[in-house]
Design a protein around this motif. Structure first.
Motif, PDB file in Angstrom:
ATOM      1  N   ARG A  21      -9.254  35.652  23.985  1.00  0.00           N
ATOM      2  CA  ARG A  21      -9.112  35.217  22.428  1.00  0.00           C
ATOM      3  C   ARG A  21     -10.286  35.733  21.944  1.00  0.00           C
ATOM      4  O   ARG A  21     -11.096  36.327  21.678  1.00  0.00           O
ATOM      5  CB  ARG A  21      -9.283  33.575  23.068  1.00  0.00           C
ATOM      6  CG  ARG A  21      -8.110  33.421  24.412  1.00  0.00           C
ATOM      7  CD  ARG A  21      -7.809  31.835  24.278  1.00  0.00           C
ATOM      8  NE  ARG A  21      -9.340  31.578  25.011  1.00  0.00           N
ATOM      9  CZ  ARG A  21      -9.778  30.102  24.807  1.00  0.00           C
ATOM     10  NH1 ARG A  21      -9.295  29.166  24.053  1.00  0.00           N
ATOM     11  NH2 ARG A  21     -10.872  29.569  24.786  1.00  0.00           N
ATOM     12  N   ILE A  22      -9.454  34.894  21.116  1.00  0.00           N
ATOM     13  CA  ILE A  22      -9.814  35.343  19.080  1.00  0.00           C
ATOM     14  C   ILE A  22     -10.243  34.010  19.311  1.00  0.00           C
ATOM     15  O   ILE A  22      -9.216  33.544  18.320  1.00  0.00           O
ATOM     16  CB  ILE A  22     -10.108  36.127  18.407  1.00  0.00           C
ATOM     17  CG1 ILE A  22      -9.505  37.819  18.634  1.00  0.00           C
ATOM     18  CG2 ILE A  22     -10.630  36.558  16.947  1.00  0.00           C
ATOM     19  CD1 ILE A  22      -8.794  38.515  18.474  1.00  0.00           C
ATOM     20  N   LEU A  23     -11.802  33.650  18.134  1.00  0.00           N
ATOM     21  CA  LEU A  23     -12.069  32.305  18.377  1.00  0.00           C
ATOM     22  C   LEU A  23     -12.776  32.227  16.702  1.00  0.00           C
ATOM     23  O   LEU A  23     -13.246  33.062  15.961  1.00  0.00           O
ATOM     24  CB  LEU A  23     -12.566  31.439  19.038  1.00  0.00           C
ATOM     25  CG  LEU A  23     -12.514  31.310  21.064  1.00  0.00           C
ATOM     26  CD1 LEU A  23     -13.129  31.217  21.544  1.00  0.00           C
ATOM     27  CD2 LEU A  23     -11.477  30.336  20.348  1.00  0.00           C
ATOM     28  N   LEU A  24     -12.053  31.202  15.860  1.00  0.00           N
ATOM     29  CA  LEU A  24     -12.504  30.524  14.317  1.00  0.00           C
ATOM     30  C   LEU A  24     -13.416  29.324  14.263  1.00  0.00           C
ATOM     31  O   LEU A  24     -12.422  28.504  14.546  1.00  0.00           O
ATOM     32  CB  LEU A  24     -11.495  30.983  13.885  1.00  0.00           C
ATOM     33  CG  LEU A  24     -12.087  30.843  12.184  1.00  0.00           C
ATOM     34  CD1 LEU A  24     -12.761  32.724  12.006  1.00  0.00           C
ATOM     35  CD2 LEU A  24     -10.890  31.520  11.536  1.00  0.00           C
ATOM     36  N   ASN A  25     -14.180  29.878  13.069  1.00  0.00           N
ATOM     37  CA  ASN A  25     -15.086  28.588  13.543  1.00  0.00           C
ATOM     38  C   ASN A  25     -14.754  28.322  11.538  1.00  0.00           C
ATOM     39  O   ASN A  25     -15.806  29.481  11.077  1.00  0.00           O
ATOM     40  CB  ASN A  25     -15.875  27.644  13.512  1.00  0.00           C
ATOM     41  CG  ASN A  25     -16.579  26.873  13.006  1.00  0.00           C
ATOM     42  OD1 ASN A  25     -17.341  27.132  11.729  1.00  0.00           O
ATOM     43  ND2 ASN A  25     -16.773  25.858  13.278  1.00  0.00           N
ATOM     44  N   ASP A  85     -12.457  24.889  22.201  1.00  0.00           N
ATOM     45  CA  ASP A  85     -13.662  25.396  22.174  1.00  0.00           C
ATOM     46  C   ASP A  85     -15.166  25.047  22.055  1.00  0.00           C
ATOM     47  O   ASP A  85     -15.033  25.072  20.439  1.00  0.00           O
ATOM     48  CB  ASP A  85     -13.876  26.932  22.705  1.00  0.00           C
ATOM     49  CG  ASP A  85     -12.490  27.007  23.549  1.00  0.00           C
ATOM     50  OD1 ASP A  85     -12.551  27.552  24.055  1.00  0.00           O
ATOM     51  OD2 ASP A  85     -10.805  27.213  23.265  1.00  0.00           O
ATOM     52  N   THR A  86     -16.227  24.853  22.232  1.00  0.00           N
ATOM     53  CA  THR A  86     -16.963  24.053  21.515  1.00  0.00           C
ATOM     54  C   THR A  86     -18.386  25.625  21.960  1.00  0.00           C
ATOM     55  O   THR A  86     -18.618  25.719  22.894  1.00  0.00           O
ATOM     56  CB  THR A  86     -17.814  22.986  22.193  1.00  0.00           C
ATOM     57  OG1 THR A  86     -16.816  22.073  22.166  1.00  0.00           O
ATOM     58  CG2 THR A  86     -19.617  23.008  21.778  1.00  0.00           C
ATOM     59  N   LEU A  87     -18.211  26.453  20.638  1.00  0.00           N
ATOM     60  CA  LEU A  87     -19.729  27.017  21.324  1.00  0.00           C
ATOM     61  C   LEU A  87     -20.815  27.481  20.233  1.00  0.00           C
ATOM     62  O   LEU A  87     -20.729  26.375  19.433  1.00  0.00           O
ATOM     63  CB  LEU A  87     -18.814  28.524  20.254  1.00  0.00           C
ATOM     64  CG  LEU A  87     -17.292  29.213  20.975  1.00  0.00           C
ATOM     65  CD1 LEU A  87     -17.042  30.298  20.527  1.00  0.00           C
ATOM     66  CD2 LEU A  87     -17.499  28.996  23.078  1.00  0.00           C
ATOM     67  N   CYS A  88     -21.831  28.326  20.194  1.00  0.00           N
ATOM     68  CA  CYS A  88     -22.482  27.663  19.271  1.00  0.00           C
ATOM     69  C   CYS A  88     -23.009  28.621  18.139  1.00  0.00           C
ATOM     70  O   CYS A  88     -22.392  30.145  18.106  1.00  0.00           O
ATOM     71  CB  CYS A  88     -24.604  28.421  20.637  1.00  0.00           C
ATOM     72  SG  CYS A  88     -23.873  27.212  22.323  1.00  0.00           S
ATOM     73  N   VAL A  89     -23.993  28.318  17.193  1.00  0.00           N
ATOM     74  CA  VAL A  89     -24.048  29.109  16.054  1.00  0.00           C
ATOM     75  C   VAL A  89     -25.417  29.015  15.482  1.00  0.00           C
ATOM     76  O   VAL A  89     -26.635  28.129  16.120  1.00  0.00           O
ATOM     77  CB  VAL A  89     -22.823  28.534  14.987  1.00  0.00           C
ATOM     78  CG1 VAL A  89     -21.460  28.649  15.272  1.00  0.00           C
ATOM     79  CG2 VAL A  89     -23.110  27.190  14.739  1.00  0.00           C
ATOM     80  N   THR A 129     -26.763  25.804  17.251  1.00  0.00           N
ATOM     81  CA  THR A 129     -25.749  24.067  17.546  1.00  0.00           C
ATOM     82  C   THR A 129     -24.786  24.624  17.483  1.00  0.00           C
ATOM     83  O   THR A 129     -23.820  25.319  17.652  1.00  0.00           O
ATOM     84  CB  THR A 129     -25.880  23.582  15.621  1.00  0.00           C
ATOM     85  OG1 THR A 129     -27.208  23.279  15.240  1.00  0.00           O
ATOM     86  CG2 THR A 129     -25.326  22.492  15.873  1.00  0.00           C
ATOM     87  N   PRO A 130     -24.203  23.647  18.891  1.00  0.00           N
ATOM     88  CA  PRO A 130     -22.911  23.453  19.138  1.00  0.00           C
ATOM     89  C   PRO A 130     -21.406  23.256  18.661  1.00  0.00           C
ATOM     90  O   PRO A 130     -21.511  22.108  17.706  1.00  0.00           O
ATOM     91  CB  PRO A 130     -22.575  22.823  20.043  1.00  0.00           C
ATOM     92  CG  PRO A 130     -23.586  21.420  20.103  1.00  0.00           C
ATOM     93  CD  PRO A 130     -24.382  22.696  19.036  1.00  0.00           C
ATOM     94  N   VAL A 131     -20.496  23.809  18.103  1.00  0.00           N
ATOM     95  CA  VAL A 131     -19.508  23.339  16.761  1.00  0.00           C
ATOM     96  C   VAL A 131     -18.045  24.003  17.279  1.00  0.00           C
ATOM     97  O   VAL A 131     -17.856  24.387  18.556  1.00  0.00           O
ATOM     98  CB  VAL A 131     -19.495  24.063  15.271  1.00  0.00           C
ATOM     99  CG1 VAL A 131     -21.191  23.905  14.618  1.00  0.00           C
ATOM    100  CG2 VAL A 131     -19.655  25.816  15.903  1.00  0.00           C
ATOM    101  N   PRO A 132     -16.874  23.056  16.751  1.00  0.00           N
ATOM    102  CA  PRO A 132     -15.015  23.219  17.828  1.00  0.00           C
ATOM    103  C   PRO A 132     -15.531  24.618  16.847  1.00  0.00           C
ATOM    104  O   PRO A 132     -15.580  25.215  16.158  1.00  0.00           O
ATOM    105  CB  PRO A 132     -14.700  22.078  17.256  1.00  0.00           C
ATOM    106  CG  PRO A 132     -15.394  21.438  16.095  1.00  0.00           C
ATOM    107  CD  PRO A 132     -17.344  22.350  15.298  1.00  0.00           C
ATOM    108  N   PHE A 133     -14.715  25.945  17.944  1.00  0.00           N
ATOM    109  CA  PHE A 133     -14.077  26.873  17.472  1.00  0.00           C
ATOM    110  C   PHE A 133     -12.222  26.607  18.016  1.00  0.00           C
ATOM    111  O   PHE A 133     -12.336  25.856  18.847  1.00  0.00           O
ATOM    112  CB  PHE A 133     -14.754  28.363  18.212  1.00  0.00           C
ATOM    113  CG  PHE A 133     -15.489  28.693  17.748  1.00  0.00           C
ATOM    114  CD1 PHE A 133     -15.640  29.933  16.916  1.00  0.00           C
ATOM    115  CD2 PHE A 133     -16.678  28.025  17.358  1.00  0.00           C
ATOM    116  CE1 PHE A 133     -16.759  30.632  16.407  1.00  0.00           C
ATOM    117  CE2 PHE A 133     -18.117  28.431  16.316  1.00  0.00           C
ATOM    118  CZ  PHE A 133     -17.841  30.046  16.636  1.00  0.00           C
TER     119      PHE A 133
END
Length: 341
Positions: free
Chosen positions: A81-85, A103-107, A125-129
């Motif tokens: 998968r490709i994810l975007l925030n 998905d919650t991923l780190c930035v 920081t965890p943010v939704p993707f």
């Protein structure tokens, strides 16, 4: 600003992933790049995530102007998968982009590459993707679009982006619709004249950066917040038109920058509250006291983006009662400077 091409650290991050990650789509040619194109009326910052069964990596931030595209991955990759925030710049106030995703991923702040992005470390920081499905263009590249409900084309997105920044800077270019006309041209001409800019600068690829620099400078009209601290400051504004008091937030004021909150009409009274926060959005304290700038007028706020015209019984409605300071708008303008005592 994040670079278009893969840095050596980014390459090392991908080498840490399973060897199965070779190309984005097996049918895509080997030279294909992945681009993010912005058809919104906001200058945005984007982060991408590449998800493979055994690992997920993230990279950002890519700044993308309205009607512009950025290469976020050069060459092809296969991944599950490709994810975007995506987030709007702080100059627009609370992000108008939906901050949701499965998905919650780190930035991290600034340019970042995180190889193991599902478990955040210090400073991350965890943010939704959100999962995206890029489309293949005629030249073989893969493109994912950022769009608004208005469904602007490139020309409309660019003009709507200019209209939006003109309004923030205090020039009446409403409505924000991506349609040219005498009102928009008059507001733009006034903006250029007041900042000693030539007419042809509008066609410059750096024009949005020029406008944002102007918006983030003190202004003789309206309310201006200026952040003289080394910390990020989150601010809220409230207006009293004589019938009701509307409080609204949050606006991000970056260190060394200024920002003009959007204040419609001619309110009888304006109120302001701001606080310094760390990378995890926790209030910074000095000698056990929050580093904040407010007053005695209690109005309703909450941690996430908010706007409310009901100021009674804040707690029972899921808000917090916060002390705002009255702002005296002498001669039509006021600059509030946030500094460390």
């Amino acid at each position: 600003m994040a670079r278009d091409h893969l840095s050596s650290s980014w390459k090392r991050a991908w080498l840490a992933l399973p060897a199965a990650i070779v190309s984005l789509f097996s049918s895509a040619p080997a030279f294909a790049d992945l681009k993010i194109c912005n058809r919104m009326s906001y200058v945005v910052e984007a982060a991408i995530g590449i998800d493979e069964k055994a690992a997920t990596a993230t990279r950002g931030w890519f700044r993308i102007d309205p009607a512009a595209c950025r290469v976020v991955v050069q060459g092809t990759l296969t991944a599950d998968r490709i994810l975007l925030n995506a987030r709007a710049l702080g100059v627009y106030g609370a992000s108008p982009l939906p901050q949701s995703g499965s998905d919650t991923l780190c930035v991290a702040p600034g340019n970042f590459v995180i190889a193991a992005a599902r478990e955040c470390r210090s400073g991350q920081t965890p943010v939704p993707f959100t999962q995206v499905t890029p489309t293949q263009t005629d030249d073989g590249n893969m493109v994912a679009y950022l769009a608004e409900d208005s469904e602007y084309d490139d020309e409309q997105a660019r003009l709507a982006g200019i209209q939006r920044l003109l309004l923030i800077a205090g020039y009446d270019a409403a409505p924000i619709d991506g349609v040219d006309g005498p009102k928009t041209q008059g507001a733009l001409a006034s903006f250029l004249k007041s900042h000693n800019l030539p007419a042809d600068v509008v066609q410059s690829p750096n024009f949005f950066a020029t406008m944002i620099d102007a918006v983030q400078s003190p202004s003789a009209t309206g309310l201006t917040w200026c952040n003289d601290t080394p910390h990020k400051v989150m601010a809220a504004v409230a207006t009293d038109d004589g019938k009701s008091v509307v409080s609204r937030g949050w606006y991000r004021v970056d260190p060394g920058k200024c920002l003009h909150p959007d204040i419609a009409g001619q309110p009888k009274q304006v109120y302001s509250f701001a606080e310094a926060v760390d990378a995890d959005n926790r209030t910074i304290k000095l000698k056990d006291k929050p580093l904040s700038w407010g007053g005695t007028k209690e109005l309703c706020t909450r941690e996430s983006k908010f706007e409310t015209n009901e100021q009674g019984d804040c707690t029972s409605r899921g808000f917090a009662a916060t002390g705002f300071a009255a702002v005296e708008m002498a001669n039509g303008g006021k600059t509030l400077r946030f500094a460390v005592p």
